[in-house]
Design a protein around this motif. Structure first.
Motif: not given
Length: 418
Positions: A306-309, A330-337, A379-383
């Motif tokens: 969770r975070a505000r946009r 906010h969903r997020i996938g596996p971390p970058a390599p 807070m996080v950037p929306r996109w």
């Protein structure tokens, strides 16, 4: 054809990892026993978090607090929460005054109004209930923000002062009421009028008891934050640096306590993410306490938080009527390599702990150069939040890492009615 051998760093990380078998505070502590040696001689244990809205981080911190209190003599939990409002939580956990819901909601931050934090506060109350006052674990707030409770307390106190002092204190307090809702850095003022007024009020009220002095001091700090600039040629003069310095100072008021410190990774670390001259809370603690301060960063693999946009949008649930509807997941996938999290997951994909102070040489060599890692605030950037990474040199910033494979959103509880 034989399978290729893992690289030395991955193999060393796998050998050094200490599996975390559970996130429950009631689970057996067999898997936590290696922490006894790691934390030997440590007085302040910084418990970080890569997001302010991950359920598993909060559950792990609850579990670690219970272990630290029961088995390692921890006497206080200090939280990145309002120092003005924290006494209500302390009164509840130590003496049962009020309700846990009201006390936690009073801390003023949506981040802590969760079922996970509530469960931790209730655990503290249960632990303290059968113990003498001298052995009860305390709750401390270290953030000068959200000073409304101090304003309310001083409004009540003024009615008991002699007329001359009451009249002067009333005049000084009136403009300070803007601090209750003002954000840090929102009223830059080179003349420092609010600060000077708060300092005079503090001098005036100091003879009228420790509570009056404490609340007045809270207002001085809050006024300083509100009037500090966000940018300055000297980074240490910015609101961000001053806030962390005040949070470190708040811990010095408990010189004999063994403290579990709950804050974001960006605060508990001993260097600023991304470099630069800005000194975080952990930097002050390292200077003051040396190796008696231990910074444990909490990282995660994938999932949601969770975070505000930073921008409003139609994805919000408009039919919801609770305050928490404004804090989406906010969903997020596996971390970058190339990230820290990807390297940890490659070595040990399940939840685990890694002590960097005693790590083998291949791990220390890897941790001594910058790598990107995830760091999300309230807070996080929306996109574009999923693209956000900040560089960190692990051995310069943290003493240990806890990796949680899957993150899920923290669970809000409804704001209690008065």
């Amino acid at each position: 054809m034989p399978l290729p051998s893992p690289d030395p760093t991955t193999a060393s990380l796998a050998r050094a990892a200490v599996p975390l078998r559970s996130l429950s505070a009631d689970a057996p502590t067999t898997d936590l026993q290696p922490l006894r040696q790691v934390l030997d001689g440590v007085r302040i244990i910084g418990l970080g978090e890569a997001t302010h809205g991950t359920r598993e981080f909060f559950r792990l911190k609850h579990r670690l607090l219970a272990f630290l209190v029961r088995e390692l003599g921890c006497t206080a939990l200090a939280m990145e929460a309002s120092e003005s409002a924290a006494p209500a939580v302390d009164a509840y956990v130590r003496s049962g005054v009020g309700s846990a819901e009201q006390a936690v909601a009073g801390l003023g931050f949506w981040t802590w109004q969760t079922r996970e934090v509530l469960a931790m506060v209730e655990w503290m109350r249960t632990y303290n209930r059968q113990r003498p006052a001298s052995e009860r674990v305390r709750f401390l707030g270290i953030d000068p923000q959200k000073c409304g409770p101090s304003l309310t307390a001083l409004d009540t106190l003024l009615g008991r002062l002699p007329a001359p002092e009451r009249n002067r204190a009333t005049a000084l307090l009136a403009p300070l009421h803007t601090l209750a809702t003002a954000h840090p850095g929102s009223q830059p003022d080179p003349e420092r009028q609010l600060v000077r007024g708060a300092e005079e009020l503090s001098r005036l009220l100091t003879p009228y008891g420790s509570d009056a002095a404490r609340h007045a001091r809270n207002l001085v700090r809050a006024a300083d934050l509100v009037t500090r600039p966000r940018q300055h040629t000297d980074p240490e003069q910015t609101v961000f640096a001053v806030r962390d310095r005040y949070m470190a100072d708040a811990l010095e008021a408990e010189p004999s306590a063994k403290i579990a410190l709950w804050a974001h990774n960006g605060h508990i670390g001993t260097t600023h993410h991304g470099g630069g001259a800005l000194r975080p809370l952990g930097s002050h603690l390292r200077d003051r306490h040396g190796d008696a301060y231990y910074a444990l960063a909490l990282l995660f693999g994938s999932g949601a938080f969770r975070a505000r946009r930073t921008l409003p949008g139609p994805w919000q649930n408009r039919r919801a009527r609770t305050r928490d509807a404004k804090v989406p997941s906010h969903r997020i996938g596996p971390p970058a390599p190339n990230t820290v999290e990807a390297q940890l997951a490659s070595a040990t994909p399940t939840d685990h702990f890694l002590d960097l102070r005693t790590a083998p040489e291949p791990v220390r060599a890897w941790a001594a150069v910058p790598h990107p890692h995830r760091s999300f605030g309230a807070m996080v950037p929306r996109w574009t939040y999923h693209l956000h990474h900040t560089p960190v040199t692990l051995t310069a910033t943290y003493d240990g890492l806890a990796y949680i494979a899957a993150s899920s959103p923290s669970e809000p509880f409804p704001h209690p009615t008065a």
